[in-house]
Design a protein around this motif. Structure first.
Motif, PDB file in Angstrom:
ATOM      1  N   PRO A   8       8.258   0.537  22.045  1.00 36.55           N
ATOM      2  CA  PRO A   8       8.857  -0.674  21.646  1.00 36.55           C
ATOM      3  C   PRO A   8       8.218  -1.161  20.437  1.00 36.55           C
ATOM      4  CG  PRO A   8       7.442  -0.933  23.509  1.00 36.55           C
ATOM      5  CD  PRO A   8       7.639   0.594  23.503  1.00 36.55           C
ATOM      6  N   ALA A   9       8.915  -2.144  19.750  1.00 34.93           N
ATOM      7  CA  ALA A   9       8.652  -2.588  18.360  1.00 34.93           C
ATOM      8  C   ALA A   9       7.059  -3.280  18.703  1.00 34.93           C
ATOM      9  CB  ALA A   9       9.550  -3.581  18.024  1.00 34.93           C
ATOM     10  N   GLU A  10       6.873  -3.861  19.737  1.00 34.99           N
ATOM     11  CA  GLU A  10       5.521  -4.471  20.005  1.00 34.99           C
ATOM     12  C   GLU A  10       4.487  -3.629  20.150  1.00 34.99           C
ATOM     13  OE1 GLU A  10       8.297  -4.975  21.683  1.00 34.99           O
ATOM     14  OE2 GLU A  10       8.951  -7.107  21.807  1.00 34.99           O
ATOM     15  N   ALA A  11       4.727  -2.369  20.723  1.00 30.56           N
ATOM     16  CA  ALA A  11       3.515  -1.560  20.732  1.00 30.56           C
ATOM     17  C   ALA A  11       3.426  -1.107  19.026  1.00 30.56           C
ATOM     18  CB  ALA A  11       3.962  -0.330  21.542  1.00 30.56           C
ATOM     19  N   LYS A  12       4.235  -0.965  18.346  1.00 30.11           N
ATOM     20  CA  LYS A  12       4.176  -0.356  17.033  1.00 30.11           C
ATOM     21  C   LYS A  12       3.362  -1.492  16.479  1.00 30.11           C
ATOM     22  CE  LYS A  12       8.384   2.233  16.966  1.00 30.11           C
ATOM     23  NZ  LYS A  12       7.511   3.768  16.947  1.00 30.11           N
ATOM     24  N   THR A  13       3.524  -2.592  16.653  1.00 29.98           N
ATOM     25  CA  THR A  13       2.907  -3.945  16.032  1.00 29.98           C
ATOM     26  C   THR A  13       1.448  -3.710  16.414  1.00 29.98           C
ATOM     27  OG1 THR A  13       5.136  -4.993  15.664  1.00 29.98           O
ATOM     28  CG2 THR A  13       2.883  -6.066  15.490  1.00 29.98           C
ATOM     29  N   TYR A  14       1.209  -3.649  17.536  1.00 29.61           N
ATOM     30  CA  TYR A  14      -0.091  -3.950  18.330  1.00 29.61           C
ATOM     31  C   TYR A  14      -0.991  -2.748  17.634  1.00 29.61           C
ATOM     32  CZ  TYR A  14      -4.034  -3.525  21.341  1.00 29.61           C
ATOM     33  OH  TYR A  14      -5.182  -3.209  21.988  1.00 29.61           O
ATOM     34  N   ALA A  15      -0.408  -1.490  17.276  1.00 30.54           N
ATOM     35  CA  ALA A  15      -1.068  -0.152  16.920  1.00 30.54           C
ATOM     36  C   ALA A  15      -1.472  -0.346  15.348  1.00 30.54           C
ATOM     37  CB  ALA A  15      -0.169   1.015  17.020  1.00 30.54           C
ATOM     38  N   LEU A  16      -0.573  -1.000  14.786  1.00 28.81           N
ATOM     39  CA  LEU A  16      -0.961  -1.264  13.400  1.00 28.81           C
ATOM     40  C   LEU A  16      -2.129  -2.452  13.240  1.00 28.81           C
ATOM     41  CD1 LEU A  16       2.688  -1.271  11.950  1.00 28.81           C
ATOM     42  CD2 LEU A  16       0.924   0.287  11.149  1.00 28.81           C
ATOM     43  N   THR A  17      -1.720  -3.550  13.951  1.00 31.74           N
ATOM     44  CA  THR A  17      -2.772  -4.798  14.070  1.00 31.74           C
ATOM     45  C   THR A  17      -4.168  -4.144  14.317  1.00 31.74           C
ATOM     46  OG1 THR A  17      -0.963  -6.205  14.349  1.00 31.74           O
ATOM     47  CG2 THR A  17      -3.345  -6.960  14.631  1.00 31.74           C
ATOM     48  N   LYS A  18      -4.135  -3.399  15.440  1.00 31.36           N
ATOM     49  CA  LYS A  18      -5.526  -3.078  15.966  1.00 31.36           C
ATOM     50  C   LYS A  18      -6.264  -1.706  15.180  1.00 31.36           C
ATOM     51  CE  LYS A  18      -7.819  -1.760  20.226  1.00 31.36           C
ATOM     52  NZ  LYS A  18      -8.794  -2.828  20.284  1.00 31.36           N
ATOM     53  N   ASN A  19      -5.357  -1.059  14.645  1.00 29.27           N
ATOM     54  CA  ASN A  19      -6.035   0.491  13.984  1.00 29.27           C
ATOM     55  C   ASN A  19      -5.867   0.501  12.718  1.00 29.27           C
ATOM     56  OD1 ASN A  19      -6.777   1.308  16.838  1.00 29.27           O
ATOM     57  ND2 ASN A  19      -4.627   1.221  17.271  1.00 29.27           N
ATOM     58  N   LEU A  20      -5.284  -0.284  11.943  1.00 32.17           N
ATOM     59  CA  LEU A  20      -5.241   0.195  10.307  1.00 32.17           C
ATOM     60  C   LEU A  20      -6.749   0.073   9.743  1.00 32.17           C
ATOM     61  CD1 LEU A  20      -2.264  -1.641   8.925  1.00 32.17           C
ATOM     62  CD2 LEU A  20      -2.538   0.717   9.270  1.00 32.17           C
ATOM     63  N   SER A  21      -7.813  -0.706  10.532  1.00 37.45           N
ATOM     64  CA  SER A  21      -8.900  -0.837  10.271  1.00 37.45           C
ATOM     65  C   SER A  21      -9.668   0.786  10.212  1.00 37.45           C
ATOM     66  CB  SER A  21      -9.625  -1.948  10.999  1.00 37.45           C
ATOM     67  OG  SER A  21      -9.855  -1.445  12.352  1.00 37.45           O
ATOM     68  N   ARG A  22      -9.085   1.443  10.786  1.00 37.82           N
ATOM     69  CA  ARG A  22      -9.630   2.622  10.915  1.00 37.82           C
ATOM     70  C   ARG A  22      -9.506   3.632   9.537  1.00 37.82           C
ATOM     71  NH1 ARG A  22     -10.103  -0.261  15.181  1.00 37.82           N
ATOM     72  NH2 ARG A  22     -10.466   0.759  17.208  1.00 37.82           N
ATOM     73  N   LEU A  23      -8.243   3.122   8.935  1.00 40.01           N
ATOM     74  CA  LEU A  23      -8.160   3.609   7.545  1.00 40.01           C
ATOM     75  C   LEU A  23      -9.167   3.013   6.511  1.00 40.01           C
ATOM     76  CD1 LEU A  23      -4.314   4.156   7.639  1.00 40.01           C
ATOM     77  CD2 LEU A  23      -6.094   5.965   7.554  1.00 40.01           C
ATOM     78  N   ASP A  24      -9.389   1.457   6.633  1.00 36.30           N
ATOM     79  CA  ASP A  24     -10.286   1.045   6.005  1.00 36.30           C
ATOM     80  C   ASP A  24     -11.632   1.868   6.002  1.00 36.30           C
ATOM     81  OD1 ASP A  24      -8.481  -0.927   5.347  1.00 36.30           O
ATOM     82  OD2 ASP A  24      -9.082  -2.311   6.692  1.00 36.30           O
ATOM     83  N   TYR A  25     -12.254   2.087   7.239  1.00 36.59           N
ATOM     84  CA  TYR A  25     -13.321   2.703   7.499  1.00 36.59           C
ATOM     85  C   TYR A  25     -13.495   4.121   6.853  1.00 36.59           C
ATOM     86  CZ  TYR A  25     -16.952   5.382  10.098  1.00 36.59           C
ATOM     87  OH  TYR A  25     -18.019   6.060  10.393  1.00 36.59           O
ATOM     88  N   LEU A  26     -12.373   4.783   6.827  1.00 36.94           N
ATOM     89  CA  LEU A  26     -12.329   6.254   6.278  1.00 36.94           C
ATOM     90  C   LEU A  26     -12.433   6.080   4.707  1.00 36.94           C
ATOM     91  CD1 LEU A  26     -12.017   9.127   7.084  1.00 36.94           C
ATOM     92  CD2 LEU A  26      -9.413   8.696   6.763  1.00 36.94           C
ATOM     93  N   GLU A  27     -11.851   4.981   4.322  1.00 38.88           N
ATOM     94  CA  GLU A  27     -11.687   4.775   2.734  1.00 38.88           C
ATOM     95  C   GLU A  27     -13.076   4.500   2.213  1.00 38.88           C
ATOM     96  OE1 GLU A  27      -9.845   3.381  -0.870  1.00 38.88           O
ATOM     97  OE2 GLU A  27      -9.344   4.688   0.805  1.00 38.88           O
ATOM     98  N   ASN A  28     -13.928   3.688   2.825  1.00 43.82           N
ATOM     99  CA  ASN A  28     -15.320   3.518   2.475  1.00 43.82           C
ATOM    100  C   ASN A  28     -16.129   4.549   2.553  1.00 43.82           C
ATOM    101  OD1 ASN A  28     -14.930   0.689   1.773  1.00 43.82           O
ATOM    102  ND2 ASN A  28     -15.100   0.207   3.986  1.00 43.82           N
ATOM    103  N   TYR A  29     -15.843   5.454   3.799  1.00 42.54           N
ATOM    104  CA  TYR A  29     -16.703   6.660   4.021  1.00 42.54           C
ATOM    105  C   TYR A  29     -16.658   7.818   2.856  1.00 42.54           C
ATOM    106  CZ  TYR A  29     -18.911  10.891   5.985  1.00 42.54           C
ATOM    107  OH  TYR A  29     -19.389  11.800   6.088  1.00 42.54           O
ATOM    108  N   LEU A  30     -15.243   7.812   2.388  1.00 40.94           N
ATOM    109  CA  LEU A  30     -14.832   8.880   1.604  1.00 40.94           C
ATOM    110  C   LEU A  30     -15.312   8.677   0.095  1.00 40.94           C
ATOM    111  CD1 LEU A  30     -11.507  10.182   2.977  1.00 40.94           C
ATOM    112  CD2 LEU A  30     -13.817  11.487   2.954  1.00 40.94           C
TER     113      LEU A  30
END
Length: 214
Positions: free
Chosen positions: A119-141
């Protein structure tokens, strides 16, 4: 050894690792919808009851599942390829990155976005909660060529997952320029370029097969 895979799925990481090692393997395509092994029409669930790729059957008949375990097996099986860890400390780092990619990116972020039934709600939740993981990867690399001090199976897995951004428009890779540069740089690596090109052609054939069967 036999590698059961589906085109452009996370099993692509093992194909990359095997190509990097120059290893011989039988590549057995599994239809992700029907779970049929394309080579012989057999039921893949007889090999892995969960029906999930990658699944690896070793030369001595052992069946391995789970991406992180398979990648570490391949890395250790071909030590001269240099895609494993060089020390016990580095092995812990390698394990750390395989877990991070598998849980924080693969399962937490991309699986909900790629699931057409979510459902759209699950996709929104995944984006809201987990895009920070890409921020972490951005800084590490920043200032790094690879996740470790050399190319490893963790990079093979990470490139495979980042490659899914082609099918997930909400994740605009341009927002993470260091990650984007890392991905583009590794995409040019011979083992990765070959693996992605081959599986992209298989993926197109898979789509055509499903369209014809509909």
């Amino acid at each position: 050894m036999d590698l059961y895979f589906s085109p452009l799925a996370c099993s692509l990481a093992t194909r990359i690792a095997l190509y990097e090692a120059g290893a011989e393997a039988n590549y057995l395509e599994v239809d992700p919808k029907t779970k049929v092994v394309q080579k012989d029409g057999s039921d893949f669930r007889a090999v892995n009851p969960l029906g999930l790729v990658p699944t690896l059957r070793t030369d001595d008949g052992m069946v391995l599942t789970e991406n992180a375990a398979i990648l570490q097996y391949v890395a250790d099986r071909f030590p001269k390829a240099g895609i494993s860890a060089a020390s016990n400390t580095e092995r812990s780092r390698l394990h750390q990155w395989l877990c991070f990619i598998g849980t924080e990116l693969h399962k937490a972020l991309f699986v909900p976005l790629l699931d057409k039934t979510a459902p759209a709600e699950a996709k929104t939740y995944a984006l809201t909660k987990n895009l920070s993981r890409l921020d972490y990867l951005e800084n590490y690399l920043k200032g790094r060529e690879f996740l470790l001090d050399h190319f490893s199976v963790a990079d093979a897995y990470l490139v495979t997952i980042i490659n899914w951004t082609m099918a997930t428009p909400p994740v605009e890779l341009a927002k993470w320029p260091v990650v984007k540069a890392y991905y583009e740089r590794l995409r040019a690596r011979p083992s990765i370029a070959k693996a992605i090109a081959e599986e992209f052609e298989m993926y197109k054939a898979e789509l055509a097969r499903h369209k014809a069967a509909a």
